[in-house]
Design a protein around this motif. Structure first.
Motif, PDB file in Angstrom:
ATOM      1  N   LEU A 190      50.042  43.085  31.728  1.00 48.91           N
ATOM      2  CA  LEU A 190      49.221  42.602  32.839  1.00 48.91           C
ATOM      3  C   LEU A 190      48.502  41.308  32.469  1.00 48.91           C
ATOM      4  CD1 LEU A 190      47.595  45.906  34.156  1.00 48.91           C
ATOM      5  CD2 LEU A 190      49.331  44.528  35.287  1.00 48.91           C
ATOM      6  N   TYR A 193      39.821  61.444  39.724  1.00 48.32           N
ATOM      7  CA  TYR A 193      40.321  60.581  38.662  1.00 48.32           C
ATOM      8  C   TYR A 193      39.412  60.704  37.447  1.00 48.32           C
ATOM      9  CZ  TYR A 193      42.698  56.638  36.494  1.00 48.32           C
ATOM     10  OH  TYR A 193      43.441  55.857  35.650  1.00 48.32           O
ATOM     11  N   GLU A 235      46.224  42.925  38.634  1.00 45.85           N
ATOM     12  CA  GLU A 235      45.775  44.139  39.315  1.00 45.85           C
ATOM     13  C   GLU A 235      46.222  45.358  38.514  1.00 45.85           C
ATOM     14  OE1 GLU A 235      45.916  46.237  43.760  1.00 45.85           O
ATOM     15  OE2 GLU A 235      47.156  44.480  43.294  1.00 45.85           O
ATOM     16  N   ILE A 236      45.283  46.266  38.283  1.00 47.15           N
ATOM     17  CA  ILE A 236      45.548  47.462  37.487  1.00 47.15           C
ATOM     18  C   ILE A 236      45.688  48.643  38.432  1.00 47.15           C
ATOM     19  CG2 ILE A 236      44.697  48.921  35.622  1.00 47.15           C
ATOM     20  CD1 ILE A 236      42.912  46.543  34.784  1.00 47.15           C
ATOM     21  N   HIS A 237      46.899  49.203  38.525  1.00 44.28           N
ATOM     22  CA  HIS A 237      47.141  50.355  39.397  1.00 44.28           C
ATOM     23  C   HIS A 237      46.788  51.634  38.632  1.00 44.28           C
ATOM     24  CE1 HIS A 237      49.152  48.050  42.571  1.00 44.28           C
ATOM     25  NE2 HIS A 237      49.679  47.334  41.590  1.00 44.28           N
ATOM     26  N   LEU A 238      45.965  52.454  39.265  1.00 41.02           N
ATOM     27  CA  LEU A 238      45.487  53.675  38.614  1.00 41.02           C
ATOM     28  C   LEU A 238      46.235  54.912  39.086  1.00 41.02           C
ATOM     29  CD1 LEU A 238      41.660  52.890  38.772  1.00 41.02           C
ATOM     30  CD2 LEU A 238      43.251  52.466  36.895  1.00 41.02           C
ATOM     31  N   TYR A 239      46.434  55.050  40.373  1.00 47.21           N
ATOM     32  CA  TYR A 239      47.195  56.180  40.901  1.00 47.21           C
ATOM     33  C   TYR A 239      47.675  55.798  42.295  1.00 47.21           C
ATOM     34  CZ  TYR A 239      42.743  57.182  43.218  1.00 47.21           C
ATOM     35  OH  TYR A 239      41.588  57.084  43.954  1.00 47.21           O
ATOM     36  N   THR A 240      48.530  56.626  42.905  1.00 47.23           N
ATOM     37  CA  THR A 240      49.139  56.294  44.192  1.00 47.23           C
ATOM     38  C   THR A 240      48.120  56.408  45.318  1.00 47.23           C
ATOM     39  OG1 THR A 240      49.839  58.566  44.624  1.00 47.23           O
ATOM     40  CG2 THR A 240      51.346  57.158  43.371  1.00 47.23           C
ATOM     41  N   THR A 294      41.135  45.129  40.267  1.00 43.57           N
ATOM     42  CA  THR A 294      41.531  43.814  39.765  1.00 43.57           C
ATOM     43  C   THR A 294      40.727  43.507  38.511  1.00 43.57           C
ATOM     44  OG1 THR A 294      42.042  43.045  41.995  1.00 43.57           O
ATOM     45  CG2 THR A 294      41.699  41.367  40.311  1.00 43.57           C
ATOM     46  N   THR A 305      42.250  53.237  44.151  1.00 43.37           N
ATOM     47  CA  THR A 305      43.613  53.419  43.637  1.00 43.37           C
ATOM     48  C   THR A 305      44.007  52.312  42.667  1.00 43.37           C
ATOM     49  OG1 THR A 305      44.504  52.232  45.550  1.00 43.37           O
ATOM     50  CG2 THR A 305      44.337  54.640  45.699  1.00 43.37           C
ATOM     51  N   SER A 306      43.374  51.162  42.766  1.00 40.08           N
ATOM     52  CA  SER A 306      43.650  50.054  41.848  1.00 40.08           C
ATOM     53  C   SER A 306      42.420  49.168  41.751  1.00 40.08           C
ATOM     54  CB  SER A 306      44.861  49.239  42.311  1.00 40.08           C
ATOM     55  OG  SER A 306      44.572  48.597  43.543  1.00 40.08           O
TER      56      SER A 306
END
Length: 608
Positions: free
Chosen positions: A310, A268, A319-324, A404, A401-402
């Protein structure tokens, strides 16, 4: 007798002869009998009347006695009925108490059994937790020994190996100011003055109120007006950390703000903004101010829209999702297979569990077993495979992956309106609080210095820096419920209905609730109600005003006339409340109207 008494005295009448005496006697007797009969008749009539009254009174008394007897019997029946109900309730209460005692005994036994079970489960969980910790430490040490991970990355996974205490030095907010938020502005003013920065207490109280709302704060003003300096100085004054991130003109999407996952390198690519969020999460006791400098060099709604959405979550931390999570699972499976392969290669070659990758590669049998079990070709380097595993694992350990949004983060944006920047869209303005800075050269430096001197003399001196906790500045919470009975809400609703809506300026329910939240925060910061409402006009309404005043409004009236009426309405509301005429919302609106006359009728809050 009466005729005799009625004779005149000059007649000198004398009685003579027997007939005269008899006549007189007869007349007297007659009169006496008449009188006696009359008296007897009156006495008989009085006796008859009294007798009738006595009979009536006696009848009434009999009636009242019967009514009293009936009332007494009714009252007695009601009392007996109530007594019966009370006896029934008493019996029911006694039965309920007995049942409750039985249930309480059963529940007491169940609770004792549950407590015993809980204690047993707790002991089992503690054993499992220790085993899991030992396993993590073992696997972590193995990853470090094999060079697949750094010791710092592994330590970050172990909560007991990282400190969660506030290690800052200095005096607490409770000890310095007894936890009084209204006394914080003078203290900040003196601390900033010590480093050569002069801000009025009104500016600092406004800033503190905005901090308490936990909204995104947009600092607007010319270059060099002290926007980012205020962020840095305010963070330093409360013992916090500030991070200023310059925005680039080529930012076009959320990946420019939060980074992106590189599938080729299987890692990432983090940005300074994301790294600042992670740094704040590692220090939850320290307030972190993150400022996007020159925020509008790129279109804010392009790269910041997702993050703005958000931030609308107020009851929970967004919650911030960055990738799967698929990539994370792939890495875990790959690492597990490699660890199993190298463990089997060590076992077959007789190497200890502490053997490093270098020792395995130097050992011919272990090296051969590693190639054979792992299915590696002779010409395929273990080091290349190891390097790929190390990069992917390091990326997973350092970037989940995420994440907060940490509770100790406040986000600022510094904007400067000129030909090289973009205007803020209504969507952005609807969600932010705009704090505008005037040209510093127009400030009343003498008045500010007097404030500093008064503040210095009123604050008890203390050694060391101030050390505030994030919750002391304010916590995220839902905006206050819409209250039509509130005078400020009623005024804002009036403004929106009669002026803003015809002018095409959006000011909806969320903006009103957001304004209510600011007013509550402003009062806590020591701002009066009238000044707080005036600040709401400057933060939430005036920045949205931008249109051609020559065009008709939605109700058919001239937009310029509506603006003039709005200015008059604000003037009546804030008349004789002690606001500065130049810096008040009325002064700002009048300036906008004057500037529009030299700008082809275009009214714009950002126009100079």
């Amino acid at each position: 007798m009466r005729p005799l008494s009625e004779l005149p005295a000059e007649w000198q009448v004398t009685i003579s002869g027997p007939e005269s005496a008899r006549r007189i006697s007869s007349l007297a007797r007659h009169e006496i009998e008449v009188h006696v009969r009359h008296e007897l008749l009156q006495e008989d009539e009085e006796l008859a009347r009294r007798h009738a009254d006595n009979i009536e009174t006696l009848s009434r008394l009999h009636t009242e006695r019967r009514q009293a007897q009936d009332d007494a019997r009714t009252a007695q029946a009601e009392i007996e009925s109530e007594l019966a109900k009370y006896r029934q309730r008493r019996d029911d209460a006694e039965r309920s108490a007995a049942d409750f005692e039985i249930k309480l005994g059963i529940e007491r036994d169940q609770f004792a059994a549950y407590k015993s079970t809980l204690e047993q489960e707790k002991q089992v969980m503690e054993i499992n937790y220790r085993r899991l910790t030992d396993l993590l430490i073992e696997k972590g040490n193995r990853l470090v020994a094999l060079g697949l991970a750094d010791a710092e990355d592994v330590a970050a996974l172990m909560p007991e190996m990282t400190s969660s205490e506030d290690e800052r030095s200095g005096i607490t907010f409770a000890d310095a100011l007894a936890g009084d938020y209204a006394r914080l502005a003078p203290l900040l003013q003196t601390r900033m003055a010590d480093v050569g920065l002069l801000y009025s207490q009104a500016q600092l109280r406004d800033l503190l109120a905005l901090l308490r709302t936990r909204d995104l704060i947009v600092l607007a003003g010319d270059s060099g007006s002290g926007k980012t300096s205020l962020v840095r100085a305010a963070a330093a004054a409360i013992g916090g950390i500030s991070t200023v991130i310059p925005v680039k003109p080529n930012w076009t999407g959320p990946e420019d703000l939060l980074g992106y996952y590189n599938p080729i390198e299987r890692s990432y690519q983090a940005t300074p903004f994301l790294l600042a969020l992670q740094a704040a999460a590692r220090n939850p006791h320290v307030p972190h101010f993150i400022c996007l400098d020159e925020m509008n060099l790129a279109r804010v709604e392009h790269y910041f829209a997702d993050f703005l959405s958000l931030l609308e979550s107020r009851s929970t931390s967004p919650e911030i999702h960055l990738y799967t999570a698929d990539e994370e699972r792939h890495v875990v499976v790959e690492q597990s297979i490699f660890l199993g392969v190298e463990a089997e290669a060590r076992r077959r070659s007789g190497l200890p569990d502490t053997a490093t990758l270098e020792e395995i590669l130097r050992h011919d049998q272990a090296n051969a077993e590693l190639h054979r079990i792992g299915g590696l070709a002779d010409n395929e380097s273990v080091m290349v495979y190891h390097a790929r595993l190390r990069r992917s694992l390091a990326a997973q350990l350092r970037m989940p992956t995420s994440i907060t949004l940490p509770e100790n983060v406040w986000i600022f944006g510094a904007v400067n309106m000129d030909d090289t920047t973009h205007h803020l869209s209504p969507k952005v303005l609807d969600r932010v609080q705009v704090l505008r800075f005037r040209n510093p050269m127009l400030a009343d430096w003498d008045a500010i210095e007097r404030e500093v001197q008064e503040a210095s003399s009123s604050i008890a001196p203390f050694d060391g820096p101030l050390r505030m906790l994030p919750h002391e500045l304010g916590s995220r919470a839902e905006y206050p419920a819409f209250d039509r009975s509130d005078v400020n809400v009623a005024f804002l609703s009036l403004i929106a209905r009669q002026y803003l809506d015809p002018l095409g300026v959006e000011f909806g329910l969320r903006a009103v609730r957001q304004s209510q939240g600011y007013i509550n925060a402003a009062i806590a910061a020591g701002i009066g109600m009238d000044e707080a409402l005036d600040n709401v006009i400057k933060h939430k309404i005036l920045p949205k005003i931008g249109f051609d005043s020559a065009r008709p409004a939605g109700n058919g009236r001239s937009r310029r006339e509506l603006l003039m009426d709005l200015s008059a309405e604000l003037g009546r509301r804030f008349d004789n409340v002690g606001l500065d005429a130049e810096t008040s919302s009325v002064g700002d609106l009048e300036r906008m109207i004057r500037l529009a006359e030299g700008n082809n009728g275009i009214v714009n809050y950002w126009l100079r």
